[in-house]
Design an enzyme around this catalytic site. Structure first.
Site, PDB file in Angstrom:
ATOM      1  N   SER A   1      12.686  64.618  95.412  1.00 26.25           N
ATOM      2  CA  SER A   1      11.273  64.627  95.791  1.00 26.25           C
ATOM      3  C   SER A   1      10.993  63.422  96.675  1.00 26.25           C
ATOM      4  O   SER A   1      11.879  62.593  96.906  1.00 26.25           O
ATOM      5  CB  SER A   1      10.399  64.566  94.545  1.00 26.25           C
ATOM      6  N   LYS A   2       9.776  63.350  97.137  1.00 26.92           N
ATOM      7  CA  LYS A   2       9.372  62.294  98.065  1.00 26.92           C
ATOM      8  C   LYS A   2       9.709  60.901  97.549  1.00 26.92           C
ATOM      9  O   LYS A   2       9.990  59.995  98.317  1.00 26.92           O
ATOM     10  CB  LYS A   2       7.862  62.367  98.294  1.00 26.92           C
ATOM     11  N   ARG A   3       9.669  60.778  96.249  1.00 29.71           N
ATOM     12  CA  ARG A   3       9.910  59.479  95.655  1.00 29.71           C
ATOM     13  C   ARG A   3      11.329  58.976  95.934  1.00 29.71           C
ATOM     14  O   ARG A   3      11.602  57.785  95.856  1.00 29.71           O
ATOM     15  CB  ARG A   3       9.583  59.679  94.173  1.00 29.71           C
ATOM     16  N   HIS A   4      12.227  59.878  96.305  1.00 25.27           N
ATOM     17  CA  HIS A   4      13.588  59.455  96.643  1.00 25.27           C
ATOM     18  C   HIS A   4      13.708  59.037  98.110  1.00 25.27           C
ATOM     19  O   HIS A   4      14.803  58.787  98.598  1.00 25.27           O
ATOM     20  CB  HIS A   4      14.589  60.578  96.365  1.00 25.27           C
ATOM     21  N   GLY A   5      12.600  59.020  98.801  1.00 27.52           N
ATOM     22  CA  GLY A   5      12.656  58.673 100.225  1.00 27.52           C
ATOM     23  C   GLY A   5      12.406  59.922 101.040  1.00 27.52           C
ATOM     24  O   GLY A   5      11.602  60.764 100.659  1.00 27.52           O
TER      25      GLY A   5
END
Ligand code: GLU
Length: 470
Positions: A239-243
């Site tokens: 997800s976005k949280r991984h970049g």
């Protein structure tokens, strides 16, 4: 029969890496089999579909070079076709009108949940003889077979066998007259003569229902390959949280499409221990049966490594066209100054991304207006004035402006002054680049040209003189 595959994104967001990998596998299978690849935009969910998302998907596919032979088709342009087939199924008693109210369905659901059963439609209207006014709102449900099972051999997940009693009668047309996703997909894959459906494993539960619809329509059933998920390096769903998740974000971050394609093909597919694949090799070696069943974890370090590999090994001219994008993105006017291909050659060893390459070579295209403070403090001291001035004289007299001749002048200055190379090279580096780090300084000077080099040495000499007085 010609192999035909497709990529069928719903335009509700950008093209993410999971979708791009599915598209790549589908595209590779078509190319490997000398077949055709179709792009279909599944925009039936008009509330959530946007033109912006369509554009982003097309841009992502084009940037990756995943060209399509047919399409893009749009499901919203095919409603008449879907509805005609739904009417036909109703006429053939393979689908029926359902008048069940929301309240009845909610009640049924609650009852089933309370009894610990899986919520499913109970077939209330399937055999009902009740008469209804033509104006009364209804949905159309597909008559799923009541007995037997659906069996198919998935290229990734092996044999799948689902009993029909597990499946209820799916709504294929809503009250508002709109055909539903599972029905449209089947009609499209049939009409578009798709032989292999490659898609995310999140659709695997739809497949048995869709197979029953193919049978009801008298359509041939394609083969299936359901590709597993991509996880972040912490094991959670990517997800976005991984970049970066959007394909275009990878472009913005300085990756080459070749590197991302190579990374994605290996993420869930392998051919022995081979890590690096040219596009041609991918096409030659790819097979759906080589796709791994387990989820794959994204590893940014590996992608960076691959990116540098391609920065170093692709023709510099090709990399330069991508570097140009980053120059513009960073507001660097590269229309004057060294050719970008020569920047690629000089910097590929030092950079993992094009973004870094543009940042690090900025000084070659813009005036040096000051020096990095720490580097200047260390290297632009009064003792540096003499070697800098001597190198300047020698370079000013140089006619052959190339790496070797430039290096000879730097060496000659060091020998003449009986100084180690660092005592000449470092002040020169700071003078010319403004910073304490750069590729080999003779290469930098060769690219920068005589006029700029001399002007920058003069600026450094003035800086030293000023500092000596202070
Ligand atoms: N439109 C679906 C999605 O974006 C894909 C459906 C399919 O490939 O069959 O998830």
């Amino acid at each position: 029969m010609t192999v035909k595959t497709r990529f069928a994104p719903s335009p509700t967001g950008f093209l993410h890496v999971g979708g791009a990998r599915t598209a790549l596998y589908s595209w590779l299978h078509a190319r490997h089999q000398q077949g055709e690849f179709v792009l279909r935009i599944e925009d039936t969910d008009v509330e959530r579909s946007t033109q912006e998302a369509i554009d982003a998907i097309l841009e992502g596919m084009s940037w990756l070079g995943l060209n399509w032979d047919e399409g893009p088709y749009y499901q919203t342009q095919r409603f008449d076709r879907y509805n005609a087939l739904i009417d036909k199924l109703v006429a053939e008693d393979k689908a029926y009108k359902c008048y069940c109210s929301r309240e009845r369905l909610d009640g049924l659901r609650e009852q089933q949940m309370a009894a610990g059963e899986k919520p499913r439609y109970d077939g209330h209207c399937r055999d009902s003889n009740a008469t209804h006014d033509a104006s009364e709102p209804c949905v159309i449900r597909f008559k799923n077979p009541l007995t037997g099972s659906v069996v198919f051999d998935d290229h990734v997940r092996g044999r799948i066998d689902i009993a029909n009693r597990e499946l209820d009668d799916l709504i294929i047309r809503r009250t508002d007259g709109a055909p539903t996703y599972n029905f449209c997909v089947v009609v499209d894959d049939w009409d578009m003569e798709i032989t292999h459906v490659v898609r995310g494993e999140d659709h695997i539960n739809n497949t048995p229902r869709q197979i029953n619809i193919y049978h009801a329509l008298g359509a041939p059933v394609p083969e299936f390959a359901h590709v597993s998920m991509i996880l972040g390096d912490d094991g959670a769903k990517l997800s976005k949280r991984h970049g970066a998740v959007s394909v275009m974000q990878y472009r913005d971050d300085g990756y080459l499409p070749q590197a991302l394609l190579n990374y994605l093909v290996r993420l869930g597919w392998s051919h022995g221990d081979q890590e690096i694949f040219t596009l041609e090799e991918m096409i030659n070696l790819f097979s759906l049966d080589g796709i791994s069943k387990s989820a794959s974890a994204f590893n940014t370090d590996k992608l960076l490594w691959l990116n540098q590999h391609y920065l170093k090994t692709l023709p510099a001219e090709e990399v330069a066209s991508h570097l140009q994008w980053h120059m513009t993105d960073q507001g660097i006017d590269s229309s004057q100054g060294p050719a970008l291909a020569s920047i690629v050659t000089l910097y590929a060893d030092r950079c993992h991304t094009l973004k870094e390459m543009a940042e690090q070579s900025r000084y070659l295209f813009t005036e040096v207006t000051g020096f990095d403070e720490a580097a200047a403090k260390k290297h632009l001291r009064p003792v540096a004035a003499e070697p800098l001035a001597l190198v300047r004289t020698k370079l000013a007299a140089l006619n052959d402006w190339d790496d070797t001749s430039i290096q000879e002048q730097i060496n000659a200055a060091a020998t003449e002054l009986e100084l180690g190379m660092g005592k000449v090279g470092m002040p020169l580096r700071v003078a010319v680049t403004g910073a304490g780090q750069s590729p080999a300084i003779n290469g930098v000077i060769a690219l920068l040209g005589k006029e700029q080099t001399l002007a920058r040495i003069d600026l450094a000499l003035a800086f030293i003189a000023e500092r000596a007085q202070a």
